[in-house]
Write a protein that holds these residues in place. Structure first.
Motif, PDB file in Angstrom:
ATOM      1  N   LEU A  75     156.883   9.949  67.583  1.00 31.18           N
ATOM      2  CA  LEU A  75     157.432   8.658  67.200  1.00 31.18           C
ATOM      3  C   LEU A  75     157.862   7.955  68.482  1.00 31.18           C
ATOM      4  CD1 LEU A  75     158.260   6.885  64.769  1.00 31.18           C
ATOM      5  CD2 LEU A  75     160.479   8.046  64.832  1.00 31.18           C
ATOM      6  N   VAL A  76     157.282   6.796  68.743  1.00 31.20           N
ATOM      7  CA  VAL A  76     157.602   6.044  69.957  1.00 31.20           C
ATOM      8  C   VAL A  76     158.143   4.671  69.580  1.00 31.20           C
ATOM      9  CG1 VAL A  76     155.860   7.253  71.342  1.00 31.20           C
ATOM     10  CG2 VAL A  76     155.259   5.103  70.238  1.00 31.20           C
ATOM     11  N   PRO A  77     159.020   4.111  70.395  1.00 28.88           N
ATOM     12  CA  PRO A  77     159.529   2.770  70.111  1.00 28.88           C
ATOM     13  C   PRO A  77     158.400   1.732  70.170  1.00 28.88           C
ATOM     14  CG  PRO A  77     160.883   3.861  71.773  1.00 28.88           C
ATOM     15  CD  PRO A  77     159.661   4.699  71.568  1.00 28.88           C
ATOM     16  N   ASP A  78     158.511   0.693  69.351  1.00 29.23           N
ATOM     17  CA  ASP A  78     157.518  -0.386  69.342  1.00 29.23           C
ATOM     18  C   ASP A  78     157.205  -0.886  70.747  1.00 29.23           C
ATOM     19  OD1 ASP A  78     156.698  -0.926  66.642  1.00 29.23           O
ATOM     20  OD2 ASP A  78     158.693  -1.726  66.249  1.00 29.23           O
ATOM     21  N   GLU A  79     158.248  -1.090  71.527  1.00 31.94           N
ATOM     22  CA  GLU A  79     158.058  -1.671  72.857  1.00 31.94           C
ATOM     23  C   GLU A  79     157.342  -0.734  73.834  1.00 31.94           C
ATOM     24  OE1 GLU A  79     162.296  -0.117  72.528  1.00 31.94           O
ATOM     25  OE2 GLU A  79     161.038  -1.415  71.311  1.00 31.94           O
ATOM     26  N   GLN A  80     157.197   0.546  73.496  1.00 33.04           N
ATOM     27  CA  GLN A  80     156.489   1.491  74.369  1.00 33.04           C
ATOM     28  C   GLN A  80     155.077   1.824  73.880  1.00 33.04           C
ATOM     29  OE1 GLN A  80     158.885   4.930  75.281  1.00 33.04           O
ATOM     30  NE2 GLN A  80     160.654   3.688  75.764  1.00 33.04           N
ATOM     31  N   PHE A  81     154.759   1.425  72.658  1.00 32.59           N
ATOM     32  CA  PHE A  81     153.457   1.773  72.087  1.00 32.59           C
ATOM     33  C   PHE A  81     152.303   1.206  72.915  1.00 32.59           C
ATOM     34  CE2 PHE A  81     149.848   1.216  69.237  1.00 32.59           C
ATOM     35  CZ  PHE A  81     149.742   2.477  68.694  1.00 32.59           C
ATOM     36  N   ALA A  83     152.194   0.504  76.007  1.00 32.35           N
ATOM     37  CA  ALA A  83     152.102   1.222  77.283  1.00 32.35           C
ATOM     38  C   ALA A  83     151.387   2.563  77.094  1.00 32.35           C
ATOM     39  CB  ALA A  83     153.492   1.437  77.887  1.00 32.35           C
ATOM     40  N   VAL A  84     151.635   3.234  75.983  1.00 30.66           N
ATOM     41  CA  VAL A  84     150.947   4.499  75.695  1.00 30.66           C
ATOM     42  C   VAL A  84     149.444   4.245  75.556  1.00 30.66           C
ATOM     43  CG1 VAL A  84     150.642   6.333  73.976  1.00 30.66           C
ATOM     44  CG2 VAL A  84     152.949   5.626  74.658  1.00 30.66           C
ATOM     45  N   ILE A  85     149.077   3.223  74.798  1.00 32.13           N
ATOM     46  CA  ILE A  85     147.659   2.886  74.616  1.00 32.13           C
ATOM     47  C   ILE A  85     147.030   2.520  75.958  1.00 32.13           C
ATOM     48  CG2 ILE A  85     146.045   1.267  73.533  1.00 32.13           C
ATOM     49  CD1 ILE A  85     147.256   3.418  71.612  1.00 32.13           C
TER      50      ILE A  85
END
Length: 136
Positions: A75-81, A83-85
């Motif tokens: 589970l990642v915060p919206d604002e970090q998603f 960046a992960v992609i």
């Protein structure tokens, strides 16, 4: 001991789980880089990645037999998603909107959030999501 007695749910927490890898350093560094985390110092045969909520993935080398693919969801915060992609794209790892890996280069919008699936170096099916699954 009776198994039919209720146990206080809040008292039970996952602390760590072992993740089998053909190369613990490669796999731990991979997931840490993708999720924006750090690899901790070795602990015996384990190489831990601290997820920040008191849980660690403890990478353990297993070379004597094939590694069975497992599923791990983060589970990642919206604002970090995003960046992960972006990190997945930079390292050339294909991500998918579905766990069966048929809808490549896309994310899903389950439960009002976003999510994606990708393989780690040993074929573990990793998932990132911004909303937990809705449970009945």
């Amino acid at each position: 001991m009776s198994y039919d007695q209720p146990y206080p749910h809040a008292a039970v927490q996952l602390n760590h789980t072992a993740v089998y890898a053909s190369d613990r350093y490669l796999s731990a560094e991979f997931i840490a880089a993708i999720l924006g985390l750090k690899v901790s110092a070795p602990f015996g045969p384990f190489l831990p990645v601290d997820l920040g909520n008191g849980v660690t993935l403890d990478y353990l080398e297993k070379r004597d037999e094939p590694i069975q693919s497992q599923h791990y969801a983060f589970l990642v915060p919206d604002e970090q998603f995003d960046a992960v992609i972006a990190r997945l794209e930079v390292v050339g790892v294909t991500y998918y909107a579905d766990p069966g890996h048929t809808d490549s280069g896309r994310v899903n919008d389950l439960f009002g959030g976003r999510g994606a699936y990708f393989d780690d170096p040993d074929g573990h099916n990793m998932e990132v999501m911004t909303r937990p699954y809705a449970r009945p």
